[in-house]
Design an enzyme around this catalytic site. Structure first.
Site, PDB file in Angstrom:
ATOM      1  N   HIS A 156       0.780  -1.144  -0.067  1.00  0.00           N
ATOM      2  CA  HIS A 156       0.107   0.018  -0.063  1.00  0.00           C
ATOM      3  C   HIS A 156       1.123   0.962   0.350  1.00  0.00           C
ATOM      4  O   HIS A 156       0.700   2.194  -0.834  1.00  0.00           O
ATOM      5  CB  HIS A 156      -1.039   0.214   1.029  1.00  0.00           C
ATOM      6  CG  HIS A 156      -1.570   1.789   1.298  1.00  0.00           C
ATOM      7  ND1 HIS A 156      -2.732   1.885   1.049  1.00  0.00           N
ATOM      8  CD2 HIS A 156      -1.306   2.541   1.917  1.00  0.00           C
ATOM      9  CE1 HIS A 156      -3.070   2.681   1.314  1.00  0.00           C
ATOM     10  NE2 HIS A 156      -2.319   3.362   2.070  1.00  0.00           N
ATOM     11  N   HIS A 163       1.018   5.067  -2.267  1.00  0.00           N
ATOM     12  CA  HIS A 163       1.763   6.376  -2.329  1.00  0.00           C
ATOM     13  C   HIS A 163       2.893   7.174  -2.894  1.00  0.00           C
ATOM     14  O   HIS A 163       2.713   8.427  -3.850  1.00  0.00           O
ATOM     15  CB  HIS A 163       1.789   6.641  -0.824  1.00  0.00           C
ATOM     16  CG  HIS A 163       0.968   6.654   0.040  1.00  0.00           C
ATOM     17  ND1 HIS A 163      -0.549   7.623  -0.063  1.00  0.00           N
ATOM     18  CD2 HIS A 163       0.076   5.687   0.878  1.00  0.00           C
ATOM     19  CE1 HIS A 163      -1.248   7.092   1.333  1.00  0.00           C
ATOM     20  NE2 HIS A 163      -0.904   6.234   1.448  1.00  0.00           N
ATOM     21  N   GLU A 188      -6.027   9.083   0.163  1.00  0.00           N
ATOM     22  CA  GLU A 188      -6.200   7.476   0.270  1.00  0.00           C
ATOM     23  C   GLU A 188      -7.426   7.355  -1.133  1.00  0.00           C
ATOM     24  O   GLU A 188      -7.320   6.081  -1.021  1.00  0.00           O
ATOM     25  CB  GLU A 188      -6.745   6.863   1.641  1.00  0.00           C
ATOM     26  CG  GLU A 188      -5.894   7.174   2.874  1.00  0.00           C
ATOM     27  CD  GLU A 188      -4.432   6.280   2.580  1.00  0.00           C
ATOM     28  OE1 GLU A 188      -4.236   5.910   1.645  1.00  0.00           O
ATOM     29  OE2 GLU A 188      -3.743   6.336   3.522  1.00  0.00           O
ATOM     30  N   SER A 248      -4.242   0.488  -3.760  1.00  0.00           N
ATOM     31  CA  SER A 248      -3.750  -0.308  -3.542  1.00  0.00           C
ATOM     32  C   SER A 248      -4.465  -1.783  -3.584  1.00  0.00           C
ATOM     33  O   SER A 248      -4.254  -2.941  -2.991  1.00  0.00           O
ATOM     34  CB  SER A 248      -3.014  -0.340  -2.747  1.00  0.00           C
ATOM     35  OG  SER A 248      -3.375  -0.108  -1.300  1.00  0.00           O
TER      36      SER A 248
HETATM   37 FE    FE Z   1      -2.193   5.324   3.204  1.00  0.00          FE
END
Ligand code: FE
Ligand code: PHE
Length: 287
Positions: free
Chosen positions: A119, A124, A165, A184
């Site tokens: 993730h 990110h 997010e 993700s």
């Molecule tokens: Fe995160």
């Protein structure tokens, strides 16, 4: 905690990953590549490619940080898991992205509530290669320290949740994903764009900051920005007066719908997306 520094940084210890852990990375990476090439925003795909993150196995943070630093001045610091808010914001404000180093187990391939290395790195880090987004993340870190001092962190945390997010962006090719929680997740990368159930609402700063969120399931609302410039412009003003204004208003539920909400239709582009990959065009009814 033993052996950790006050900024929570640890060593990644890349040599220590097992063959099974690298295999899990490869599986996740290849699955997301297939799903994201027509679903993620261009800035994300460009960043991923420039970083050279690939299906080879779990990447070494030192190598990634060197590429990232040359592009935007950001570096990755390894941390054991979620870190206290003040430490998290201080890292972002200094252009350091705190990333976990552990990878999920085989029985967690489809959903994990906490961040893991897949993730953090695949979700990110690619957007941190983009100069404008890199600046936004630093500004968010500074804004986080300020919100903490003012006692308004819950309001600001929702902005992070619904943009960094779980954000969607409108592009000339239709809706695309830029939120790392979606990027993700195999299930949510399809659900967020194609499923008729969630609401896709036009981004509105105050609306976002009032909306509670769920951390244990797919989202019921996604907020759609028109461009990164629009997001940056909306978040540039001083939030202190906005926090005071919001303090007088009730929070909204994760599935709320207000009369003033601007709802976007589910993306019919799903057809186009799938057909592009296949040679002869199947009938639209198959999608
Ligand atoms: Fe995160
Ligand atoms: N403008 C915000 C403030 O004054 C800081 C911020 C910038 C927050 C960008 C999030 C993103 O608090």
């Amino acid at each position: 905690m033993d052996g950790t520094r006050p900024d929570c940084a640890i060593e990644q210890d890349w040599q220590a990953y097992s063959a099974e852990e690298h295999a899990i990375w490869r599986f996740l990476f290849e699955r997301q590549q297939r799903l994201l090439k027509d679903r993620a925003c261009r800035e994300y795909l460009d960043g991923l490619q420039a970083l050279g993150v690939a299906s080879g196995g779990i990447p070494d943070f030192r190598r990634l940080s060197d590429i990232l630093e040359r592009a935007t001045g950001w570096r990755i610091v390894a941390v054991p898991g979620l870190v206290p808010d003040d430490i998290f914001f201080a890292h972002l404000a200094a252009r350091r992205f705190p990333s976990t180093c552990f990878i999920r187990r085989r029985d967690q391939l489809d959903y994990l509530q906490e961040p893991d290395i897949f993730h953090d790195i695949c979700g990110h880090v690619p957007l941190l290669m983009n100069p404008a987004f890199a600046d936004y993340m630093q500004a968010y870190g500074q804004g986080g320290l300020k919100a903490l001092g003012l006692g308004h962190l819950p309001h600001l945390a929702r902005l992070y949740w619904y943009t960094v997010e779980f954000g969607l962006i409108e592009t000339a090719d239709g809706l695309r994903i830029y939120g790392s929680g979606i990027l993700s997740s195999a299930g949510e990368s399809v659900y967020a764009l194609d499923d008729p159930r969630p609401r896709r609402l036009r981004f509105d700063l105050r609306r976002v900051m009032r909306t509670r969120y769920r951390i244990d399931d797919f989202q019921e609302i996604y907020f759609v920005i028109g461009s990164f410039e629009e997001l940056f412009a909306a978040t540039r003003p001083d939030f202190a007066p906005i926090y005071r204004e919001l303090a007088a208003l009730p929070d909204l539920e994760p599935d709320a719908l207000l009369p003033e909400d601007r709802v976007l239709p589910p993306t019919p582009k799903a057809h186009k997306r799938r057909h592009k990959k296949i040679g002869p065009q199947p009938s639209a009814a198959q999608v």
